[in-house]
Design a protein around this motif. Structure first.
Motif, mmCIF file in Angstrom:
data_model
loop_
_atom_site.group_PDB
_atom_site.id
_atom_site.type_symbol
_atom_site.label_atom_id
_atom_site.label_comp_id
_atom_site.label_asym_id
_atom_site.label_seq_id
_atom_site.Cartn_x
_atom_site.Cartn_y
_atom_site.Cartn_z
ATOM 1 N N GLU A 1 0.875 -1.290 -0.080
ATOM 2 C CA GLU A 1 -0.028 -0.206 -0.090
ATOM 3 C C GLU A 1 1.071 0.997 -0.085
ATOM 4 O OE1 GLU A 1 -4.250 -1.409 2.463
ATOM 5 O OE2 GLU A 1 -2.296 -0.297 3.599
ATOM 6 N N TRP B 1 -7.648 0.370 -8.116
ATOM 7 C CA TRP B 1 -7.522 1.330 -7.018
ATOM 8 C C TRP B 1 -8.114 2.964 -7.551
ATOM 9 C CZ3 TRP B 1 -4.684 0.397 -2.407
ATOM 10 C CH2 TRP B 1 -4.139 -0.971 -2.229
ATOM 11 N N ASN B 2 -8.317 3.727 -6.108
ATOM 12 C CA ASN B 2 -8.722 5.016 -6.478
ATOM 13 C C ASN B 2 -7.631 5.852 -5.912
ATOM 14 O OD1 ASN B 2 -11.312 4.808 -7.336
ATOM 15 N ND2 ASN B 2 -11.737 3.795 -5.577
ATOM 16 N N ASN C 1 -9.190 6.219 6.997
ATOM 17 C CA ASN C 1 -10.312 5.637 6.440
ATOM 18 C C ASN C 1 -9.971 5.470 4.841
ATOM 19 O OD1 ASN C 1 -12.826 5.130 7.768
ATOM 20 N ND2 ASN C 1 -12.452 7.084 8.641
ATOM 21 N N LEU C 2 -9.468 6.247 4.333
ATOM 22 C CA LEU C 2 -9.120 6.163 2.783
ATOM 23 C C LEU C 2 -8.411 5.133 2.693
ATOM 24 C CD1 LEU C 2 -8.658 10.174 2.008
ATOM 25 C CD2 LEU C 2 -10.436 8.378 0.922
ATOM 26 N N ASP D 1 -8.008 2.436 4.382
ATOM 27 C CA ASP D 1 -8.521 1.209 4.508
ATOM 28 C C ASP D 1 -9.550 0.787 3.487
ATOM 29 O OD1 ASP D 1 -7.609 0.744 7.025
ATOM 30 O OD2 ASP D 1 -8.770 1.445 8.283
ATOM 31 N N ASN D 2 -9.854 1.781 2.620
ATOM 32 C CA ASN D 2 -10.962 1.452 1.589
ATOM 33 C C ASN D 2 -10.290 1.753 0.355
ATOM 34 O OD1 ASN D 2 -13.921 1.409 2.736
ATOM 35 N ND2 ASN D 2 -13.026 3.300 3.797
ATOM 36 N N GLU D 3 -8.864 1.176 0.158
ATOM 37 C CA GLU D 3 -8.269 0.930 -0.978
ATOM 38 C C GLU D 3 -7.991 2.209 -1.837
ATOM 39 O OE1 GLU D 3 -9.381 -2.499 -3.339
ATOM 40 O OE2 GLU D 3 -8.259 -3.783 -1.897
#
Ligand SMILES: Nc1ncnc2c1ncn2[C@@H]1O[C@H](COP(=O)(O)OP(=O)(O)O)[C@@H](O)[C@H]1O
Ligand SMILES: NC(=O)OP(=O)(O)O
Length: 312
Positions: free
Chosen positions: A40, A103-104, A177-178, A180-182
């Motif tokens: 990541e 991915w974003n 948070n971002l 954890d959300n890929e």
């Protein structure tokens, strides 16, 4: 999944939008490749040249045209986060699309808390903006004696502004948070917008530019990174930098780095904060690796073939 914080140097990003685009486009494939390898990534960046350019351009225009407002350093850092984040997130998104990866990417406008009584406010050490000759710098000081200009690592004279220590990342929950959300997260740009916290919980911008290497070490701590890459304009950390007998280093232990720092081997405001950030990260837990290397050679760096590796 292992996490990597990548801090991109403001000077290494080039001097104008065209150069910046070229540099981020060149680095994006190597960064996306790290995701392919199962890491990541969290990206931060400097803004020394960019924040100086914005501050000067807007305030010089405001001096000539009363319809243009004056702006201060915290707003200029916020603008630089948008300007650099825009190029970075597009370069990474394009590469992700090319590789068919879902991915974003998001750039977080990040505020970083500093102490109102930080002594750094009385002693400007952070170089921003363009490089000038000594003669030009002296002329600018004579026109505005409140400005400070000093020599920066043998590259010319630059404006110096206060650089207080980062205490806390205000948007830390959004960043986690971002992640954890890929999302690939771009945060703490320009070291973060420096803010002072008031008793009522409100934040107020401070007249300073935080060092992005020190803030990136905080970011690495927040996301519990395994690796910390500091990418700049030189391939390796050197001792006797700029002298005929300059020695580039492949590896550096925390203990050696501290000794060299004490001996004045690393220029304040440029290489010294990178070394301090690398020491902080590598000391925080055994096995953590910090790497100081060149943005231009990012593919080689991520392959372990270039850069100075700093470990405990
Ligand atoms: N001991 C050293 N080893 C390598 N580079 C050094 C050293 N001391 C000063 N420097 C200078 O520091 C620069 C990196 O700092 P800077 O330009 O502020 O980084 P950034 O890329 O983050 O904007 C290098 O490009 C080099 O010119
Ligand atoms: N804010 C900051 O540290 O920028 P540079 O990396 O460009 O010096």
């Amino acid at each position: 999944m292992k996490r990597i914080v990548i801090a991109l140097g403001g000077n290494a990003l080039g001097n104008n939008p065209k150069e910046q685009l070229e540099h981020v486009n060149q680095a994006a494939p190597a960064m996306v490749n790290l995701i392919k390898l199962g890491y990541e990534i969290i990206i931060s960046h400097g803004n020394g040249p960019q924040v100086g350019m914005l501050e000067k351009a807007i305030n010089m225009s405001a001096n000539l045209d009363s319809s243009i407002p004056h702006v201060q350093l915290p707003e200029c850092t916020a603008m630089s986060q948008g300007y650099i984040g825009y190029h970075l997130q597009n370069a990474i998104l394009r590469e992700l699309r090319k590789q068919g990866m879902p991915w974003n990417v998001a750039t977080v406008v990040t505020q970083v808390e500093v102490a109102a009584d930080d002594p750094a406010f009385q002693n400007p050490t952070k170089p921003i903006g363009s490089f000038y000759t000594q003669e030009d710098a002296e002329k600018m000081i004579s026109e505005n004696p409140s400005l400070v200009y000093r020599e920066d690592s043998g590259r010319g004279y630059r404006q110096m502004v206060a650089s207080p220590k980062p205490i806390d990342i205000v948007e830390s929950k959004s960043i986690l948070n971002l992640l954890d959300n890929e999302f690939i997260v771009i945060a703490c740009g320009g070291g973060g917008i420096p803010v002072v916290k008031h008793g009522d919980g409100d934040y107020e911008g401070a007249l300073a530019v935080i060092d992005k290497d020190i803030s990136s070490a905080k970011l690495a701590e927040l996301v519990e990174a395994d690796y910390f890459f500091i990418l700049t304009a030189v391939d390796r950390v050197a001792i006797r930098f700029g002298q005929l007998d300059q020695l580039d280093l492949d590896t550096l232990t925390v203990a050696q780095a501290k000794v060299y720092a004490e001996q004045g081997e690393f220029a304040p405001g440029s290489m010294l904060p990178k070394i301090e950030a690398a020491i902080e990260f590598a000391s925080s837990q055994k096995g953590r690796k910090a790497v100081i290397a060149s943005l231009e050679n990012a593919p080689l760096v991520f392959d372990g073939k270039s850069g100075t590796i700093i470990t405990l």
